[in-house]
Design an enzyme around this catalytic site. Structure first.
Site, mmCIF file in Angstrom:
data_model
loop_
_atom_site.group_PDB
_atom_site.id
_atom_site.type_symbol
_atom_site.label_atom_id
_atom_site.label_comp_id
_atom_site.label_asym_id
_atom_site.label_seq_id
_atom_site.Cartn_x
_atom_site.Cartn_y
_atom_site.Cartn_z
ATOM 1 N N LEU A 41 -8.567 8.976 20.924
ATOM 2 C CA LEU A 41 -8.078 9.649 22.116
ATOM 3 C C LEU A 41 -8.057 8.730 23.330
ATOM 4 C CD1 LEU A 41 -9.853 13.126 21.818
ATOM 5 C CD2 LEU A 41 -7.703 12.356 20.784
ATOM 6 N N HIS A 45 -4.061 12.024 25.822
ATOM 7 C CA HIS A 45 -4.567 13.157 25.050
ATOM 8 C C HIS A 45 -5.418 14.078 25.936
ATOM 9 C CE1 HIS A 45 -4.211 10.137 21.636
ATOM 10 N NE2 HIS A 45 -3.513 11.149 21.173
ATOM 11 N N GLN A 160 9.447 14.630 18.093
ATOM 12 C CA GLN A 160 8.433 15.467 17.438
ATOM 13 C C GLN A 160 8.288 16.803 18.161
ATOM 14 O OE1 GLN A 160 4.372 14.035 16.009
ATOM 15 N NE2 GLN A 160 3.818 15.014 17.938
ATOM 16 N N SER A 193 -2.369 5.360 21.162
ATOM 17 C CA SER A 193 -3.480 4.804 20.386
ATOM 18 C C SER A 193 -3.104 3.461 19.784
ATOM 19 C CB SER A 193 -3.874 5.788 19.283
ATOM 20 O OG SER A 193 -4.247 7.037 19.831
ATOM 21 N N ARG A 194 -1.818 3.267 19.493
ATOM 22 C CA ARG A 194 -1.375 2.014 18.875
ATOM 23 C C ARG A 194 -1.336 0.844 19.857
ATOM 24 N NH1 ARG A 194 1.804 5.805 15.602
ATOM 25 N NH2 ARG A 194 1.274 5.445 13.401
#
Length: 288
Positions: A41, A45, A160, A193-194
């Protein structure tokens, strides 16, 4: 099975325990918000969790690195798993973490897939052909497990978000899907996160992604034809140091259909996926 409290916040490991907690809240007439995540996170997030908390009495956050949305050769094994640190970020924000393992989510003979057509047909759907079936399937399972009043998804994963909205509408799942704004680093890079995969030099290049995206969107808003503007945007990304560009497109913001005339005649969104070294970054923003 009792809830796990080792992180200072209740963690349900099974769907039965999750439902037990949510059912207890329902008996008190409390509203439930839900934020599904794969963990690792960051403040993006956390902003979604805070939005859920502002809208609902109790918030559930799921942490599950979903194997079915990763294709062979993608970063499933390498994806960061930081449950203790994630739990620390959620204290005083979420009432419950749902952190199942793969066996809890997928029986050995699991044989059902949720497929959303049209909105998934290209962009991420073309670059990662199995991705959205995995996403739609796990999100459907999570929504049916929690049955929240509202579920919050980040707009950084814009395709998404539209996919989940379409699925919920088509399957009559009684959940309101809400899009939360993309949070960005100081240089404008969308939080992800990447981003942790990036070397210092790659991180400098990554900071140019949103700049070139914004310049391309601005050019189209000022009247430049979409094909010429996006071609120039791809060239600028390659010149900036990106290794490859999966796509840079301007699409209808509601349907993700292209604009055949080369000019936006409805609300539009610019979307990009580009690679630096082994890291794949996505971003999007409205064309205003």
């Amino acid at each position: 099975m009792a809830l796990d409290t080792q992180h200072g916040i209740p963690v349900a490991r099974t769907i039965a325990d999750l439902r037990g907690e949510v059912n207890a809240w329902r008996k008190e007439s409390l509203t439930v918000g839900f934020v599904p995540t794969m963990g690792a996170l960051h403040e993006g997030h956390v902003s979604l969790v805070e939005a859920a908390k502002a809208a609902c009495d109790r918030v559930v956050v799921s942490i599950f690195v979903n194997p079915t949305q990763f294709a062979p050769g993608e970063d499933f094994e390498a994806y960061p798993r930081t449950e203790a640190a994630d739990a620390e970020k959620l204290k005083d924000k979420a009432a419950l973490i749902f952190a199942p393992n793969a066996a809890e989510m997928y029986a050995p003979d699991f044989s059902t897939t949720v497929t959303v057509m049209e909105v998934t047909k290209d962009l991420e759907g073309a670059a990662r052909p199995t991705h959205f079936a995995g996403v739609a399937t796990v999100v459907a399972k999570l929504l049916l497990a929690v049955l929240p009043d509202k579920a919050i998804f980040g707009q950084k994963d814009y395709q998404q978000l539209l996919t989940i909205k379409r699925m919920v509408r088509d399957l009559n799942i009684p959940v309101e899907i809400v899009g939360g704004p993309t949070l960005r680093e100081e240089d404008g890079l969308a939080m992800s996160s990447r981003n942790a995969y990036l070397s210092p030099d790659e991180r400098k290049v990554a900071g140019k992604l949103n700049v070139i995206l914004r310049e391309t969107a601005h050019a189209v808003a000022k009247g430049a034809p979409i094909p010429a503007a996006t071609e120039a945007g791809i060239a600028a990304l390659m010149e900036a140091g990106f290794a490859s560009v999966d796509y840079l497109e301007i699409r209808n913001a509601e349907t993700l259909d292209p604009f055949p005339s080369g000019k936006p005649d409805a609300p539009a969104r610019i979307l990009v996926a580009a690679r630096i070294g082994k890291t794949r970054l996505i971003d999007n923003m409205p064309v205003e």
